[in-house]
Design an enzyme around this catalytic site. Structure first.
Site, mmCIF file in Angstrom:
data_model
loop_
_atom_site.group_PDB
_atom_site.id
_atom_site.type_symbol
_atom_site.label_atom_id
_atom_site.label_comp_id
_atom_site.label_asym_id
_atom_site.label_seq_id
_atom_site.Cartn_x
_atom_site.Cartn_y
_atom_site.Cartn_z
ATOM 1 N N LYS A 1 10.532 -5.328 5.467
ATOM 2 C CA LYS A 1 9.160 -5.312 6.559
ATOM 3 C C LYS A 1 8.908 -6.080 6.339
ATOM 4 O O LYS A 1 8.097 -6.832 5.241
ATOM 5 C CB LYS A 1 8.996 -3.454 5.758
ATOM 6 C CG LYS A 1 8.009 -3.280 4.339
ATOM 7 C CD LYS A 1 6.830 -2.175 4.839
ATOM 8 C CE LYS A 1 6.391 -2.531 2.710
ATOM 9 N NZ LYS A 1 5.398 -1.566 3.110
ATOM 10 N N LYS B 1 8.043 -1.733 -6.401
ATOM 11 C CA LYS B 1 6.914 -2.147 -7.010
ATOM 12 C C LYS B 1 7.707 -2.768 -8.701
ATOM 13 O O LYS B 1 7.103 -3.072 -9.735
ATOM 14 C CB LYS B 1 6.197 -1.902 -6.915
ATOM 15 C CG LYS B 1 5.573 -2.334 -5.579
ATOM 16 C CD LYS B 1 3.832 -2.215 -5.053
ATOM 17 C CE LYS B 1 3.903 -2.382 -3.428
ATOM 18 N NZ LYS B 1 2.898 -2.629 -2.880
ATOM 19 N N LYS C 1 2.064 -8.064 3.300
ATOM 20 C CA LYS C 1 0.895 -8.570 3.418
ATOM 21 C C LYS C 1 1.500 -9.727 2.107
ATOM 22 O O LYS C 1 0.557 -10.577 1.509
ATOM 23 C CB LYS C 1 -0.372 -7.861 2.901
ATOM 24 C CG LYS C 1 -0.585 -6.847 3.598
ATOM 25 C CD LYS C 1 -1.935 -5.548 2.990
ATOM 26 C CE LYS C 1 -2.284 -4.815 4.083
ATOM 27 N NZ LYS C 1 -2.291 -3.740 3.225
HETATM 28 P P1 TYM Z 1 -1.147 -0.198 3.936
HETATM 29 O O1 TYM Z 1 -1.787 -1.229 3.451
HETATM 30 O O2 TYM Z 1 -0.106 -1.498 3.310
HETATM 31 O O3 TYM Z 1 -1.021 -0.316 4.876
HETATM 32 C C1 TYM Z 1 -1.226 -0.043 6.372
HETATM 33 C C2 TYM Z 1 -0.273 1.083 7.248
HETATM 34 O O4 TYM Z 1 -0.006 -0.312 7.655
HETATM 35 C C3 TYM Z 1 1.809 0.092 7.473
HETATM 36 N N1 TYM Z 1 2.203 -0.542 7.919
HETATM 37 C C4 TYM Z 1 3.413 -0.948 9.014
HETATM 38 N N2 TYM Z 1 3.847 -0.798 9.802
HETATM 39 C C5 TYM Z 1 4.887 -0.800 10.429
HETATM 40 N N3 TYM Z 1 5.781 -1.989 9.957
HETATM 41 C C6 TYM Z 1 5.020 -2.985 9.019
HETATM 42 N N4 TYM Z 1 5.814 -3.705 8.232
HETATM 43 C C7 TYM Z 1 3.995 -2.636 8.232
HETATM 44 N N5 TYM Z 1 3.548 -2.917 6.650
HETATM 45 C C8 TYM Z 1 2.629 -1.580 6.616
HETATM 46 C C9 TYM Z 1 1.869 1.404 6.762
HETATM 47 O O5 TYM Z 1 1.975 2.247 7.712
HETATM 48 C C10 TYM Z 1 -0.038 1.816 6.391
HETATM 49 O O6 TYM Z 1 0.102 3.017 8.263
HETATM 50 N N6 TYM Z 1 -0.003 3.415 1.546
HETATM 51 C C11 TYM Z 1 -1.005 3.402 2.740
HETATM 52 C C12 TYM Z 1 -2.788 3.455 2.810
HETATM 53 C C13 TYM Z 1 -3.172 5.087 2.624
HETATM 54 C C14 TYM Z 1 -3.540 5.624 3.562
HETATM 55 C C15 TYM Z 1 -4.344 6.877 2.928
HETATM 56 C C16 TYM Z 1 -2.868 5.866 4.327
HETATM 57 C C17 TYM Z 1 -3.697 5.214 0.889
HETATM 58 N N7 TYM Z 1 -3.873 6.730 1.881
HETATM 59 C C18 TYM Z 1 -3.611 8.110 3.311
HETATM 60 C C19 TYM Z 1 -2.470 6.508 5.397
HETATM 61 C C20 TYM Z 1 -2.963 7.788 5.135
HETATM 62 C C21 TYM Z 1 -0.688 1.955 2.500
HETATM 63 O O7 TYM Z 1 0.987 1.944 2.763
HETATM 64 O O8 TYM Z 1 -1.685 1.221 3.552
#
Ligand code: TYM
Length: 328
Positions: A193, A111, A196
């Site tokens: 990957k 990023k 969003k």
């Molecule tokens: P976020 O919002 O980017 O993604 C939410 C969840 O979706 C999973 N994910 C994917 N899984 C498979 N293939 C993909 N292409 C893909 N893109 C996203 C992410 O692994 C995530 O599980 N850092 C986290 C948010 C967070 C969090 C936490 C998660 C903040 N605090 C504490 C667990 C525990 C995130 O990137 O969310």
């Protein structure tokens, strides 16, 4: 009962990767775990957000949690910024982390690439995520495997603080990743990957996309010129990604799909995948429409925050005491 914690950022375009990597597991786990599911708005502001849009996205994620099957009677559903413990614990962990380990995080490197300077929040993002998890004495964290590094640093911080203060401030959590299909790749470029924020809307399938859009995105998806439906991530990443999606959205294993489509072209396979995805997302969309504007979300989130605050206050007391903060 083991405790589960996970979160999703309210940054719009919640997609099939988020669903298959995380949300689907949230629902399975709530049957025999104590689950806490958070809408991580403090993480969302590590990148610029329009305030009015952010508010809407928070409610969108809450509605999607419920629409996929998270039950607020069984699980705690709440907004991160409604519980002050997240930011508070994040600071304590920040003081126990090193700039070296944070600069090695691939998400930060990606990023901040080619930028002269990057937001500090982006740099300390993994610490806030560790605070989210450790604040609730979490045992299991269901996430997509793009989050492996974040789970590792969370475990490191927990162990480090426990050792440094010679007390048990934290439970050391485990990540829970799906094996096959844990990472859903972009439809137009299967080497990155599904995300969003990608510019091309056909690179992802958002959970709320119209059937026509979904058809277009899948039919356009990048494959290869071989025309053989075979799982081979290294040499055939495009078709392997579609096989993963098909498998995760149906009762078939990848092996069974390879047999079913032996001798068929990519066109026929993709047409069936369109059906499977549209059928799978239909009930989620219907539930979402029912819930999103029903007026019930604020009450559910308020109740969730109350329950989350009770648990997190206990952890904060214990940690502050172990670290020597305050006077009692
Ligand atoms: P976020 O919002 O980017 O993604 C939410 C969840 O979706 C999973 N994910 C994917 N899984 C498979 N293939 C993909 N292409 C893909 N893109 C996203 C992410 O692994 C995530 O599980 N850092 C986290 C948010 C967070 C969090 C936490 C998660 C903040 N605090 C504490 C667990 C525990 C995130 O990137 O969310």
């Amino acid at each position: 009962m083991k405790r589960v914690f996970s979160g999703v950022q309210p940054t719009g375009n919640i997609h099939l990767g988020n669903y298959l990597g995380a949300l689907k597991q949230f629902v399975e786990l709530q049957e025999d775990h104590e689950c806490i599911y958070c809408i991580v708005d403090l993480h969302a502001i590590t990148m610029p957000q329009e305030p009015k849009v952010l508010r809407e996205h928070i409610l969108d994620v809450a509605a999607l949690y419920l629409a996929v099957g998270v039950d607020p009677k069984k699980s705690i559903v709440f907004v991160q910024s409604d519980v002050p413990g997240h930011a508070e614990l994040s600071w304590i962990l920040t003081c126990n982390s090193y700039t070296g380990e944070l600069s090695r995080m691939t998400q930060f490197k990606d990023k901040s690439k080619e930028k002269e300077s990057a937001p500090t929040g982006l740099f300390t993002y993994p610490i806030l995520m560790a605070a989210d998890i450790l604040l609730y004495d979490t045992n299991v964290v269901p996430v997509g495997n793009d989050q492996k590094q974040h789970i590792e640093i969370c475990r490191d911080l927990a162990i480090r603080v426990n050792n440094k203060y010679k007390t048990k401030s934290f439970i050391v959590p485990e990540g829970r990743f799906l094996k096959e299909g844990a990472r859903i790749m972009s439809l137009d470029d299967p080497s990155s990957k599904m995300s969003k924020s990608a510019e091309n809307i056909h690179s992802r399938i958002s959970l709320l996309d119209e059937p026509g859009k979904i058809k277009k995105s899948i039919m356009k998806a990048t494959t290869d010129s071989e025309g053989i439906i075979k799982y081979d991530v290294k040499n055939k990443p495009g078709i392997s990604n579609l096989l993963n999606i098909y498998c995760e959205m149906s009762e078939y294993t990848v092996k069974e799909l390879e047999e079913k489509y032996q001798g068929c072209g990519y066109g026929d396979f993709k047409k069936d995948l369109v059906e499977v995805v549209n059928e799978g997302l239909k009930p989620i969309k219907e539930r979402y429409e029912e819930i999103r504007y029903s007026g019930e979300l604020p009450k559910i989130l308020e109740d969730g925050a109350k329950r989350a605050n009770l648990i997190s206050a206990k952890t904060m007391n214990r940690v502050k005491n172990n670290v020597g903060l305050g006077i009692n």
